[in-house]
Design a protein around this motif. Structure first.
Motif, PDB file in Angstrom:
ATOM      1  N   PRO A 343     -12.052  -4.345   6.519  1.00 40.54           N
ATOM      2  CA  PRO A 343     -12.937  -4.704   7.641  1.00 40.54           C
ATOM      3  C   PRO A 343     -14.407  -4.422   7.348  1.00 40.54           C
ATOM      4  O   PRO A 343     -15.293  -5.002   7.971  1.00 40.54           O
ATOM      5  N   ASP A 344     -14.658  -3.519   6.391  1.00 40.31           N
ATOM      6  CA  ASP A 344     -16.044  -3.164   6.041  1.00 40.31           C
ATOM      7  C   ASP A 344     -16.508  -3.860   4.764  1.00 40.31           C
ATOM      8  O   ASP A 344     -17.447  -3.386   4.097  1.00 40.31           O
ATOM      9  N   LEU A 345     -15.883  -4.976   4.438  1.00 47.60           N
ATOM     10  CA  LEU A 345     -16.272  -5.704   3.222  1.00 47.60           C
ATOM     11  C   LEU A 345     -17.773  -6.010   3.166  1.00 47.60           C
ATOM     12  O   LEU A 345     -18.408  -5.765   2.126  1.00 47.60           O
ATOM     13  N   PRO A 346     -18.415  -6.500   4.251  1.00 57.37           N
ATOM     14  CA  PRO A 346     -19.853  -6.788   4.158  1.00 57.37           C
ATOM     15  C   PRO A 346     -20.681  -5.543   3.810  1.00 57.37           C
ATOM     16  O   PRO A 346     -21.620  -5.634   3.015  1.00 57.37           O
ATOM     17  N   ASN A 347     -20.328  -4.404   4.389  1.00 56.81           N
ATOM     18  CA  ASN A 347     -21.081  -3.182   4.040  1.00 56.81           C
ATOM     19  C   ASN A 347     -20.939  -2.862   2.553  1.00 56.81           C
ATOM     20  O   ASN A 347     -21.889  -2.422   1.902  1.00 56.81           O
ATOM     21  N   LYS A 348     -19.742  -3.063   2.014  1.00 53.58           N
ATOM     22  CA  LYS A 348     -19.523  -2.787   0.586  1.00 53.58           C
ATOM     23  C   LYS A 348     -20.353  -3.751  -0.273  1.00 53.58           C
ATOM     24  O   LYS A 348     -20.937  -3.337  -1.276  1.00 53.58           O
ATOM     25  N   LEU A 349     -20.396  -5.017   0.132  1.00 50.62           N
ATOM     26  CA  LEU A 349     -21.175  -5.987  -0.645  1.00 50.62           C
ATOM     27  C   LEU A 349     -22.666  -5.663  -0.531  1.00 50.62           C
ATOM     28  O   LEU A 349     -23.413  -5.774  -1.501  1.00 50.62           O
ATOM     29  N   ALA A 350     -23.073  -5.229   0.671  1.00 55.08           N
ATOM     30  CA  ALA A 350     -24.487  -4.872   0.855  1.00 55.08           C
ATOM     31  C   ALA A 350     -24.857  -3.654   0.013  1.00 55.08           C
ATOM     32  O   ALA A 350     -26.010  -3.478  -0.393  1.00 55.08           O
ATOM     33  N   ALA A 351     -23.860  -2.816  -0.286  1.00 56.46           N
ATOM     34  CA  ALA A 351     -24.115  -1.632  -1.124  1.00 56.46           C
ATOM     35  C   ALA A 351     -24.094  -1.996  -2.603  1.00 56.46           C
ATOM     36  O   ALA A 351     -24.247  -1.121  -3.456  1.00 56.46           O
ATOM     37  N   GLY A 352     -23.863  -3.274  -2.905  1.00 60.13           N
ATOM     38  CA  GLY A 352     -23.977  -3.717  -4.289  1.00 60.13           C
ATOM     39  C   GLY A 352     -22.667  -4.064  -4.970  1.00 60.13           C
ATOM     40  O   GLY A 352     -22.656  -4.427  -6.149  1.00 60.13           O
ATOM     41  N   ARG A 353     -21.554  -3.950  -4.260  1.00 60.17           N
ATOM     42  CA  ARG A 353     -20.285  -4.290  -4.918  1.00 60.17           C
ATOM     43  C   ARG A 353     -20.236  -5.783  -5.235  1.00 60.17           C
ATOM     44  O   ARG A 353     -20.631  -6.611  -4.425  1.00 60.17           O
ATOM     45  N   THR A 354     -19.727  -6.120  -6.393  1.00 61.14           N
ATOM     46  CA  THR A 354     -19.542  -7.526  -6.763  1.00 61.14           C
ATOM     47  C   THR A 354     -18.119  -7.700  -7.276  1.00 61.14           C
ATOM     48  O   THR A 354     -17.392  -6.719  -7.456  1.00 61.14           O
ATOM     49  N   GLY A 355     -17.737  -8.942  -7.494  1.00 56.60           N
ATOM     50  CA  GLY A 355     -16.408  -9.215  -8.033  1.00 56.60           C
ATOM     51  C   GLY A 355     -15.471  -9.749  -6.972  1.00 56.60           C
ATOM     52  O   GLY A 355     -15.889 -10.425  -6.033  1.00 56.60           O
ATOM     53  N   THR A 356     -14.185  -9.385  -7.096  1.00 56.61           N
ATOM     54  CA  THR A 356     -13.128  -9.970  -6.263  1.00 56.61           C
ATOM     55  C   THR A 356     -12.772  -9.033  -5.109  1.00 56.61           C
ATOM     56  O   THR A 356     -12.726  -7.818  -5.291  1.00 56.61           O
ATOM     57  N   VAL A 357     -12.484  -9.617  -3.961  1.00 56.41           N
ATOM     58  CA  VAL A 357     -12.074  -8.793  -2.818  1.00 56.41           C
ATOM     59  C   VAL A 357     -10.690  -8.195  -3.101  1.00 56.41           C
ATOM     60  O   VAL A 357      -9.972  -8.639  -3.994  1.00 56.41           O
ATOM     61  N   GLU A 358     -10.325  -7.181  -2.305  1.00 53.06           N
ATOM     62  CA  GLU A 358      -9.041  -6.510  -2.557  1.00 53.06           C
ATOM     63  C   GLU A 358      -7.835  -7.336  -2.111  1.00 53.06           C
ATOM     64  O   GLU A 358      -6.742  -7.198  -2.651  1.00 53.06           O
ATOM     65  N   CYS A 359      -8.023  -8.173  -1.096  1.00 51.11           N
ATOM     66  CA  CYS A 359      -6.891  -8.962  -0.561  1.00 51.11           C
ATOM     67  C   CYS A 359      -6.292  -9.829  -1.660  1.00 51.11           C
ATOM     68  O   CYS A 359      -7.007 -10.495  -2.397  1.00 51.11           O
ATOM     69  N   VAL A 360      -4.946  -9.831  -1.733  1.00 52.11           N
ATOM     70  CA  VAL A 360      -4.268 -10.650  -2.750  1.00 52.11           C
ATOM     71  C   VAL A 360      -3.574 -11.869  -2.132  1.00 52.11           C
ATOM     72  O   VAL A 360      -2.763 -12.522  -2.778  1.00 52.11           O
TER      73      VAL A 360
END
Ligand SMILES: Cc1cc2nc3c(=O)[nH]c(=O)nc-3n(C[C@H](O)[C@H](O)[C@H](O)COP(=O)(O)O)c2cc1C
Length: 405
Positions: A343-360
């Motif tokens: 649910p906090d994916l946007p915050n993680k991306l805003a903190a600089g995370r890149t790559g693939t989301v965890e959902c499979v």
């Protein structure tokens, strides 16, 4: 601002300024009270999502009249008495500075609850459930259109920032739009123009009920997945007509389908390493699904209309997010399953995370839709065990221990 991350830039939809381009796509919650009223669980879900940083939240579909209910514990806005119960949901979102639109819809013949007495443009058996609907009379049609307007008014009273009309995925509006499910010969069917009248009338009723400044968007099935169904050219023309009338943004999807799996595709962008980390042996016998699978629909709409386009469907990597925004194929990126897992994916991306989301995209969440409150069932071995018990064992138990008890 993270360099090279255009999906984190602010954007506008109608009267709303949104802090980024990341949208939580409509995802049914199975968290309302039996009569469709909002609950603390629903408020908690949306408060958590708002705190997670998405620019915009779209609720799961909310039924506008009782015979349009799709599944148990779905929220409804079919009565003035339900408005107050939804205020806790919008308050929870606004407390975190979030924005939320109510997705209002009508299941038509695509309901898990045959007892609601479903209506559809024509008495065509539903492709997914085989359910035989009653053909809507002209009076039924007028009533449903009015119900959309009333539900929109109630959404506004409950504090939503706008409404998102559900015009896709095989539900009533897409049934009117499609030549497969609409074989009427009166004013509401027969040719492309008459098939398109229903969605335009719904839009007019909604706009009339909420006024010009309130945000009104729609999910539109741009094409059916079934040969002989709705053609994108016909649908894009309808989107153009909606945009001319004042629609604030459009989200593109399928219309009539044979299975939800055509819209909610499995194992999107899940490579062997991610599959192995998640113990996803099923993925090894099925190919990895392609990302951003409605991008061609978004591009087709963009060529004709200049309202914001929201792309949904299998957006999984920051590379694709950046590429879609930079290419101009879409203005906003909606994700459903990734937000169930993070649910906090946007915050993680805003903190600089890149790559693939965890959902499979394993779709365990989907098989519980209408039976158990929305959650990711793959977060731990205990969660997977709970899924196996709830889905495979409890459903076979009799009486009050069984599913739906
Ligand atoms: C559990 C679940 C419930 C959903 N409920 C809705 C809904 O209420 N309304 C809707 O328009 N789409 C609904 N969808 C479809 C999603 O909005 C989305 O179109 C689809 O999952 C593909 O996007 P994704 O790959 O980001 O998950 C649902 C999807 C899932 C997995």
């Amino acid at each position: 601002m993270v360099a090279g991350a255009p999906y984190l830039e602010p954007g506008r939809i109608g009267s709303l300024t949104l802090k980024n381009r990341l949208v939580r796509a409509s995802t049914s919650e199975t968290m309302a009270a039996p009569d469709g009223a909002g609950t603390p669980a629903l408020a908690n879900l949306y408060g958590t999502l708002a705190a997670g940083g998405a620019g915009l939240l779209l609720t799961g579909h909310i039924y506008v009249e009782p015979r349009g209910q799709a599944s148990a514990d779905q929220p409804g806005l079919y009565d003035d008495g339900l408005v107050e119960s939804m205020v806790q949901v919008t308050d929870a979102v606004h407390a975190h500075g979030g924005r939320i639109l109510a997705e209002i819809g009508h299941a038509g013949s695509q309901t898990m609850l045959p007892e609601v007495g479903p209506i559809a443009p024509s008495p065509t058996a539903n492709e997914m459930y085989g359910l035989q609907p009653r053909e809507a009379t002209p009076d039924d049609i007028t009533d449903v259109i009015a119900a959309f307007g009333q539900a929109a008014r109630r959404a506004k009273q409950a504090g939503f920032d706008g409404v998102h009309i559900h015009g896709g995925n095989g539900y009533l509006i897409s049934e009117f739009s499609s030549p497969i499910t609409n074989v009427r010969t009166d004013a509401w069917g027969g040719d492309a123009e008459r098939r398109g009248r229903f969605v335009l009338a719904v839009y007019d009723a909604v706009r009339g009920a909420v006024g010009d400044d309130f945000c009104v968007t729609a999910r539109i099935g741009i094409g059916d997945s079934i040969p002989g169904g709705l053609e994108p050219a016909e649908s894009v023309e309808r989107v153009r007509a909606l945009a001319e009338r004042g629609l604030d943004a459009v989200e593109v999807s399928y219309g009539i389908m044979r299975s939800y799996l055509e819209n909610i595709r499995t194992y999107v962008a899940v490579g062997a390493a991610q599959a192995a980390r998640n113990g996803l042996v099923q993925r090894l016998v099925k190919p990895e699904g392609p990302e951003a699978y409605y991008r061609h629909f978004a591009r087709a709409v963009k060529e004709v209309v200049d309202i914001p386009v929201i792309l949904v469907g299998g957006i999984r990597t920051t590379q694709t997010m950046a590429d879609v925004i930079r290419s101009g194929d879409a203005d906003f990126l909606a994700m459903s399953r990734p937000f169930i897992r993070e649910p906090d994916l946007p915050n993680k991306l805003a903190a600089g995370r890149t790559g693939t989301v965890e959902c499979v995209s394993c779709n365990m969440c989907l098989v519980h839709d209408g039976f158990d409150p929305l959650r990711c069932w793959r977060t731990s071995p205990a969660a997977v065990a709970a899924h196996v018990y709830t889905h495979h064992i409890r459903s076979r138990l009799p009486g009050r221990w069984g599913r739906g008890s």
